[in-house]
Motif scaffolding. Sequence first.
Motif, PDB file in Angstrom:
ATOM      1  N   GLN A 118       4.454 -24.829  16.616  1.00 12.30           N
ATOM      2  CA  GLN A 118       5.131 -26.148  16.507  1.00 12.30           C
ATOM      3  C   GLN A 118       6.369 -25.835  15.768  1.00 12.30           C
ATOM      4  OE1 GLN A 118       1.574 -27.638  15.031  1.00 12.30           O
ATOM      5  NE2 GLN A 118       1.251 -28.882  16.919  1.00 12.30           N
ATOM      6  N   GLY A 119       6.221 -25.094  14.492  1.00 11.70           N
ATOM      7  CA  GLY A 119       7.269 -24.609  13.743  1.00 11.70           C
ATOM      8  C   GLY A 119       8.834 -24.183  14.268  1.00 11.70           C
ATOM      9  N   ALA A 120       8.460 -23.210  15.189  1.00 12.25           N
ATOM     10  CA  ALA A 120       9.329 -22.312  16.096  1.00 12.25           C
ATOM     11  C   ALA A 120      10.068 -23.326  16.771  1.00 12.25           C
ATOM     12  CB  ALA A 120       8.659 -21.317  16.904  1.00 12.25           C
ATOM     13  N   LEU A 121       9.469 -24.392  17.470  1.00 11.40           N
ATOM     14  CA  LEU A 121       9.936 -25.082  18.363  1.00 11.40           C
ATOM     15  C   LEU A 121      11.214 -26.137  17.570  1.00 11.40           C
ATOM     16  CD1 LEU A 121      10.432 -26.973  20.873  1.00 11.40           C
ATOM     17  CD2 LEU A 121       8.563 -28.172  20.028  1.00 11.40           C
ATOM     18  N   LEU A 122      10.588 -26.621  16.402  1.00  9.15           N
ATOM     19  CA  LEU A 122      11.656 -27.457  15.662  1.00  9.15           C
ATOM     20  C   LEU A 122      12.720 -26.615  14.905  1.00  9.15           C
ATOM     21  CD1 LEU A 122       9.163 -29.677  13.463  1.00  9.15           C
ATOM     22  CD2 LEU A 122      10.031 -30.134  15.807  1.00  9.15           C
ATOM     23  N   GLN A 123      12.739 -25.136  14.784  1.00  8.35           N
ATOM     24  CA  GLN A 123      13.551 -24.447  14.227  1.00  8.35           C
ATOM     25  C   GLN A 123      14.436 -24.282  15.484  1.00  8.35           C
ATOM     26  OE1 GLN A 123      10.879 -21.733  13.113  1.00  8.35           O
ATOM     27  NE2 GLN A 123      10.516 -22.574  11.157  1.00  8.35           N
ATOM     28  N   GLU A 124      14.041 -23.980  16.532  1.00  3.11           N
ATOM     29  CA  GLU A 124      15.073 -23.710  17.660  1.00  3.11           C
ATOM     30  C   GLU A 124      15.934 -24.973  18.002  1.00  3.11           C
ATOM     31  OE1 GLU A 124      15.187 -20.832  18.308  1.00  3.11           O
ATOM     32  OE2 GLU A 124      13.433 -19.697  18.743  1.00  3.11           O
ATOM     33  N   VAL A 125      15.310 -26.084  17.589  1.00  6.81           N
ATOM     34  CA  VAL A 125      16.148 -27.425  17.953  1.00  6.81           C
ATOM     35  C   VAL A 125      17.088 -27.693  16.785  1.00  6.81           C
ATOM     36  CG1 VAL A 125      16.105 -29.862  17.797  1.00  6.81           C
ATOM     37  CG2 VAL A 125      14.101 -28.700  18.854  1.00  6.81           C
ATOM     38  N   SER A 126      16.934 -27.170  15.633  1.00  6.72           N
ATOM     39  CA  SER A 126      17.951 -27.273  14.528  1.00  6.72           C
ATOM     40  C   SER A 126      19.020 -26.222  14.838  1.00  6.72           C
ATOM     41  CB  SER A 126      17.167 -26.966  13.157  1.00  6.72           C
ATOM     42  OG  SER A 126      17.956 -26.903  12.174  1.00  6.72           O
ATOM     43  N   HIS A 127      18.655 -25.115  15.481  1.00  5.06           N
ATOM     44  CA  HIS A 127      19.658 -24.137  15.643  1.00  5.06           C
ATOM     45  C   HIS A 127      20.633 -24.782  16.814  1.00  5.06           C
ATOM     46  CE1 HIS A 127      16.611 -20.672  14.597  1.00  5.06           C
ATOM     47  NE2 HIS A 127      16.879 -21.421  13.607  1.00  5.06           N
ATOM     48  N   ALA A 128      19.882 -25.001  17.676  1.00  5.09           N
ATOM     49  CA  ALA A 128      20.670 -25.843  19.001  1.00  5.09           C
ATOM     50  C   ALA A 128      21.861 -26.910  18.424  1.00  5.09           C
ATOM     51  CB  ALA A 128      20.023 -26.246  19.871  1.00  5.09           C
ATOM     52  N   GLN A 129      21.332 -27.693  17.427  1.00  3.74           N
ATOM     53  CA  GLN A 129      22.096 -28.865  16.929  1.00  3.74           C
ATOM     54  C   GLN A 129      23.267 -28.172  16.199  1.00  3.74           C
ATOM     55  OE1 GLN A 129      22.167 -31.234  18.493  1.00  3.74           O
ATOM     56  NE2 GLN A 129      20.566 -32.882  18.051  1.00  3.74           N
ATOM     57  N   VAL A 230      15.381 -15.748  11.177  1.00  3.31           N
ATOM     58  CA  VAL A 230      14.131 -16.725  11.710  1.00  3.31           C
ATOM     59  C   VAL A 230      13.594 -16.219  13.063  1.00  3.31           C
ATOM     60  CG1 VAL A 230      13.697 -19.058  12.308  1.00  3.31           C
ATOM     61  CG2 VAL A 230      15.200 -18.935  10.555  1.00  3.31           C
ATOM     62  N   GLU A 231      14.501 -15.639  13.852  1.00  3.56           N
ATOM     63  CA  GLU A 231      13.959 -15.413  15.331  1.00  3.56           C
ATOM     64  C   GLU A 231      13.055 -14.160  15.158  1.00  3.56           C
ATOM     65  OE1 GLU A 231      14.631 -17.315  17.813  1.00  3.56           O
ATOM     66  OE2 GLU A 231      16.174 -18.461  17.427  1.00  3.56           O
ATOM     67  N   ALA A 232      13.400 -13.374  14.018  1.00  4.50           N
ATOM     68  CA  ALA A 232      12.756 -12.253  13.628  1.00  4.50           C
ATOM     69  C   ALA A 232      11.406 -12.605  13.158  1.00  4.50           C
ATOM     70  CB  ALA A 232      13.213 -11.041  12.651  1.00  4.50           C
ATOM     71  N   GLU A 233      11.236 -13.697  12.376  1.00  2.00           N
ATOM     72  CA  GLU A 233       9.918 -14.256  12.011  1.00  2.00           C
ATOM     73  C   GLU A 233       9.188 -14.725  13.084  1.00  2.00           C
ATOM     74  OE1 GLU A 233      11.106 -15.585   7.459  1.00  2.00           O
ATOM     75  OE2 GLU A 233      11.295 -17.192   9.247  1.00  2.00           O
ATOM     76  N   HIS A 234       9.816 -15.384  14.200  1.00  2.00           N
ATOM     77  CA  HIS A 234       9.202 -15.898  15.326  1.00  2.00           C
ATOM     78  C   HIS A 234       8.352 -14.468  16.178  1.00  2.00           C
ATOM     79  CE1 HIS A 234      11.768 -19.585  15.903  1.00  2.00           C
ATOM     80  NE2 HIS A 234      11.123 -19.694  14.569  1.00  2.00           N
ATOM     81  N   ARG A 235       9.020 -13.773  16.081  1.00  2.00           N
ATOM     82  CA  ARG A 235       8.464 -12.588  17.043  1.00  2.00           C
ATOM     83  C   ARG A 235       7.343 -12.191  16.290  1.00  2.00           C
ATOM     84  NH1 ARG A 235       8.814  -7.217  16.501  1.00  2.00           N
ATOM     85  NH2 ARG A 235       8.414  -5.849  18.280  1.00  2.00           N
ATOM     86  N   ALA A 236       7.404 -11.711  14.939  1.00  2.00           N
ATOM     87  CA  ALA A 236       6.153 -11.521  14.248  1.00  2.00           C
ATOM     88  C   ALA A 236       5.088 -12.322  14.124  1.00  2.00           C
ATOM     89  CB  ALA A 236       6.644 -10.944  12.760  1.00  2.00           C
ATOM     90  N   LEU A 237       5.445 -13.508  14.123  1.00  2.00           N
ATOM     91  CA  LEU A 237       4.367 -14.508  14.061  1.00  2.00           C
ATOM     92  C   LEU A 237       3.658 -14.795  15.342  1.00  2.00           C
ATOM     93  CD1 LEU A 237       5.946 -17.467  11.814  1.00  2.00           C
ATOM     94  CD2 LEU A 237       3.976 -15.796  10.862  1.00  2.00           C
ATOM     95  N   VAL A 238       4.368 -14.591  16.580  1.00  2.00           N
ATOM     96  CA  VAL A 238       3.666 -14.827  17.711  1.00  2.00           C
ATOM     97  C   VAL A 238       2.799 -13.785  18.224  1.00  2.00           C
ATOM     98  CG1 VAL A 238       5.235 -16.575  18.625  1.00  2.00           C
ATOM     99  CG2 VAL A 238       5.757 -14.277  19.257  1.00  2.00           C
TER     100      VAL A 238
END
Length: 331
Positions: A118-129, A230-238
């Motif tokens: 869920q956190g990753a989803l919202l972060q990707e939305v912020s990046h896109a904006q 942040v993308e690196a954090e996503h990779r480790a967390l998932v």
Amino acid sequence: MPTDKLIRNFAFVNGVNRRSFLTGATMFGLGAATTAIVDGCGEGHSMMSTTPVSAAASTDTAANILTAALIAESLAITTYYTALSTEAVITDPNLAGSGGTALNVSANGSQINVAYLQGALLQEVSHAQTLRSLLGLATNGSGDATAKIPQTFYFPSGTFGSLSGFLPVLIDLETAFIGAYMTAVEEFASMAAGYNGFSSTQANPASSGSNLTQADLILYAKVASSILGVEAEHRALVRGIPAVTLSSPNYAGVDLIPANNVNYESSDNFTGLITSVSGDSSTTAAAALGPFITAGSNPVSVATVAAQASFSSVVPASIAANVSGSIPAAE
């Protein structure tokens, strides 16, 4: 190499190869997207036309980089949202558990793991904006389709049929995103310095007739690096989602211990976002993501920006309230 594996596994499923993405074989090619950005767009598009940049033909432009990044972020949003809203994935015991949902995790599930997604989803939305703003695109997404930002992505069969089908795809994608942003940092820095064939004269996609300053290009490198982290954090967390053990660390063909298993993030051998300085177009981020953009089987539509504003159907308000922060400021 993860991206090579991604291409080998998926290119034949979709009936494309690395080069087809760059030769106009796709409906939503990055080449078309960047042409729209540099040359201006038609009626209904919020972005003003710009004068072509004078960068060498063998290098990416600033508009190339930002567009490639927005397409990658749109793909990431689609991937995370679909996983959170697909029963076959979210009801895995490592996520919401039997009978659970993204908003109602079962007792036999993991609220923490669901919150990672869920956190990753919202972060990707912020990046896109952020990228839309830098490109001069409307933040409501109304200009995306005209700018050739894909509105549909194509996934390998079984991606959303189970967590074991989803996780390897997500890990490979996050690895590719990290490599793309690392390459973006290098290219923005090269533009600012006028180094290695990159021109410091770059049109500003968000302001008709003006060019980005050296300070702009340096700031863009900083912004790209902040997203990379942040993308690196996503990779480790998932990678930490499945319940593996030291004696049995393998899940869906991937060794997941330790979750953060690299000393340094890798550019994944990318030599460009769209155009390769090395001349080998197979080593670009565009080539790596091509199979997900080429029309094929298992299409998934991109959620509208209006839905992305909160994604309340899969993200509780308590999680959304804890995801914050803005782009870094210039020094």
